[in-house]
Design an enzyme around this catalytic site. Structure first.
Site, mmCIF file in Angstrom:
data_model
loop_
_atom_site.group_PDB
_atom_site.id
_atom_site.type_symbol
_atom_site.label_atom_id
_atom_site.label_comp_id
_atom_site.label_asym_id
_atom_site.label_seq_id
_atom_site.Cartn_x
_atom_site.Cartn_y
_atom_site.Cartn_z
ATOM 1 N N ASP A 213 19.641 -113.475 37.549
ATOM 2 C CA ASP A 213 20.653 -113.013 36.699
ATOM 3 C C ASP A 213 21.377 -111.846 37.686
ATOM 4 O O ASP A 213 20.873 -111.757 38.671
ATOM 5 C CB ASP A 213 20.396 -112.619 35.274
ATOM 6 C CG ASP A 213 21.588 -112.739 34.353
ATOM 7 O OD1 ASP A 213 22.430 -111.840 34.718
ATOM 8 O OD2 ASP A 213 21.465 -113.416 33.373
ATOM 9 N N HIS A 236 23.437 -112.980 39.924
ATOM 10 C CA HIS A 236 24.737 -112.796 39.974
ATOM 11 C C HIS A 236 25.515 -111.347 40.210
ATOM 12 O O HIS A 236 26.245 -110.787 39.840
ATOM 13 C CB HIS A 236 24.810 -112.859 38.107
ATOM 14 C CG HIS A 236 24.504 -114.287 37.629
ATOM 15 N ND1 HIS A 236 24.330 -114.227 36.133
ATOM 16 C CD2 HIS A 236 24.257 -115.232 38.175
ATOM 17 C CE1 HIS A 236 24.102 -115.485 35.942
ATOM 18 N NE2 HIS A 236 23.967 -116.188 37.017
#
Ligand SMILES: *[C@@H]1O[C@H](CO)[C@@H](O)[C@H](O)[C@H]1NC(C)=O
Ligand SMILES: *[C@@H]1O[C@H](CO)[C@@H](O)[C@H](O)[C@H]1NC(C)=O
Ligand SMILES: *[C@@H]1O[C@H](CO)[C@@H](O)[C@H](O)[C@H]1NC(C)=O
Ligand SMILES: *[C@@H]1O[C@H](CO)[C@@H](O)[C@H](O)[C@H]1NC(C)=O
Ligand SMILES: *[C@@H]1O[C@H](CO)[C@@H](O)[C@H](O)[C@H]1NC(C)=O
Ligand SMILES: *[C@@H]1O[C@H](CO)[C@@H](O)[C@H](O)[C@H]1NC(C)=O
Length: 403
Positions: A213, A236
């Site tokens: 993430d 991310h």
């Protein structure tokens, strides 16, 4: 001879200085009953009790070897500075139980705390990610929580395979992370590397974050945060936000992201706020000297951030963004939309500066840049095409359901 004496005296003084700044008393968890391969929780709590009550600087040592650890909260205030040196590997249980604060290992209300060593915090998250699905994993433990610490340092340690966020910072003043490693596979769900909220003076330097993430995520109430020499990816990317989802969020102010490298991340540098949000501001946010290698969505402001359609996307965001800069950003993008600045139709972004951008698309075909509800000042070297209000549908890129 005189010089020799001076040298010896100087050396003696130096040795004295070094030994007085070091911890005087060392509490080894194995002396408190921790056995290799056994559960070290009680021994760690016992050592913590002693160190925290110590009236001179003290150190707790977790030596090399494997130790199991149940959820623990190591709480201050302490009488004097405390250091925890972890050389071994700490292994969480594979059940999903968290401590009462939601962490596996929680450090709370301590001044002058230091966490050092080459040790590994192994969260055993492999089964949790699969079991979680789109349940948002809210209840899964965060590997390491730092709650309400002042003047503290985290150096050298590794967070491995956390079940949820790896590291969470809340309510801290003057906390530095240096040479920290975060490791989890790209497919690990909701495993932000370092999340910072409601804290002032947080520095992350020389740190490597490979996760599933956000690499670093900066939430509401973060002030004076600097992220320097950090390598991200997979993951991310580096994010401010998401902001505006909850009531009573606090402003974000003074964030510098400098000399960072992103490899194969799903986003580069971005600011995300929810539509139909509560009122807030985010200002003085500067991204400078960023290298991107095969990144999707390299430069992104997304004020219509609404993963899984869990919002009313028609009502504009009320988070005001101002004094934002993207400077000296180089490398490659795996998507043709090199820059997407989508600001709120209710409160347009103010004072946005874009300078010296040299990003190449790894594919073939034209590239695009989008500016909606924002008129950025553009200068220097620009590999980007002219910024247009909207993007042709064929090139539309989903921002992705990134948490
Ligand atoms: C940390 O600093 C804040 C603000 O100065 C203070 O209120 C708090 O008591 C301090 N916490 C500790 C554990 O020293
Ligand atoms: C911040 O904390 C560090 C300890 O990590 C300390 O050396 C430094 O003096 C603190 N800075 C301020 C401004 O208090
Ligand atoms: C911001 O943080 C840095 C480093 O932690 C510190 O030296 C500086 O005093 C802080 N500035 C403000 C305005 O808090
Ligand atoms: C920038 O970061 C890289 C590692 O990510 C480091 O090797 C280099 O020294 C840094 N440059 C500066 C000027 O700090
Ligand atoms: C990622 O970036 C770093 C720079 O910090 C570079 O040294 C490294 O080789 C890159 N890794 C990959 C897998 O691209
Ligand atoms: C570049 O990124 C794309 C999209 O994330 C990925 O499919 C591709 O394998 C990456 N290429 C390399 C060389 O890593």
């Amino acid at each position: 001879m005189e010089n020799m004496m001076k040298f010896i005296v100087a050396k003696f003084v130096l040795v004295l200085l070094v030994s007085t700044t070091r911890a005087h008393t060392v509490f080894d968890v194995t002396a408190e009953g921790a056995k290799p391969e056994g559960d070290a929780s009680q021994a760690l709590m016992a050592a913590w009790g002693k160190a925290c009550a110590c009236t001179e600087p003290s150190k707790i040592l977790i030596p090399k070897g494997l130790f199991l650890l149940s959820p623990v909260t190591l709480q201050g205030p302490c009488k004097c500075a405390v250091e925890l040196e972890v050389q071994g590997t700490l292994k969480a249980s594979s059940n999903n139980k968290a401590g009462k604060e939601g962490g596996w290992v929680t450090f709370q209300r301590i001044d002058q705390f230091t966490l050092t060593g080459e040790g590994i915090f192994d969260g055993q998250g492999e089964k949790a990610w699969g079991a979680c699905g789109t349940n948002f994993c809210d209840k899964l433990p965060i590997n390491i929580r730092f709650d309400f610490l002042n003047n503290s340092l985290v150096q050298g340690i590794t967070s491995l395979n956390s079940k949820q966020f790896h590291i969470n910072v809340l309510g801290c003043n003057n906390l530095t992370f240096q040479s920290v490693h975060v490791t989890a596979p790209a497919e690990s769900l909701n495993t932000d590397g370092i999340h910072i909220g409601r804290s002032c003076g947080v520095n992350i330097i020389d740190t490597i974050i490979h996760t599933g993430d956000d690499c670093v995520s900066i939430g509401d109430g973060a002030k004076n945060v600097s992220v320097t020499n950090v390598e991200c990816g997979p993951g991310h990317g580096i994010a401010i936000g998401s902001l505006g989802k909850f009531e009573n969020e606090e402003p974000v102010l003074g964030i510098t992201i400098k000399n960072c490298t992103l490899n194969n991340t799903d986003n580069g540098v971005r600011i995300k706020t929810w539509p139909a949000s509560t009122d807030n501001t985010a200002s003085s946010i500067h991204f400078e000297g960023i290298n991107m290698n095969n990144v999707s969505n390299p430069i992104l402001i997304d004020q219509v951030y609404c993963p899984w359609n869990r919002c009313n996307a028609k009502v504009p965001s009320r988070v005001k963004l101002s004094d934002i800069s993207f400077k000296n950003i180089k490398g490659t993008s795996s998507t043709p939309l090199l820059m997407k600045l989508v600001c709120s139709s209710g409160i347009p972004c103010e004072a946005v500066e874009v300078a010296d951008i040299d990003i190449k698309y790894t594919g073939v075909g034209p590239t695009q840049a989008q500016c909606t509800n924002v008129k950025p000042t553009i200068s220097g070297v620009m590999s980007l095409p002219e910024c247009t209000e909207a993007v042709a549908p064929t090139a539309a890129v989903a921002a992705g359901p990134a948490a």
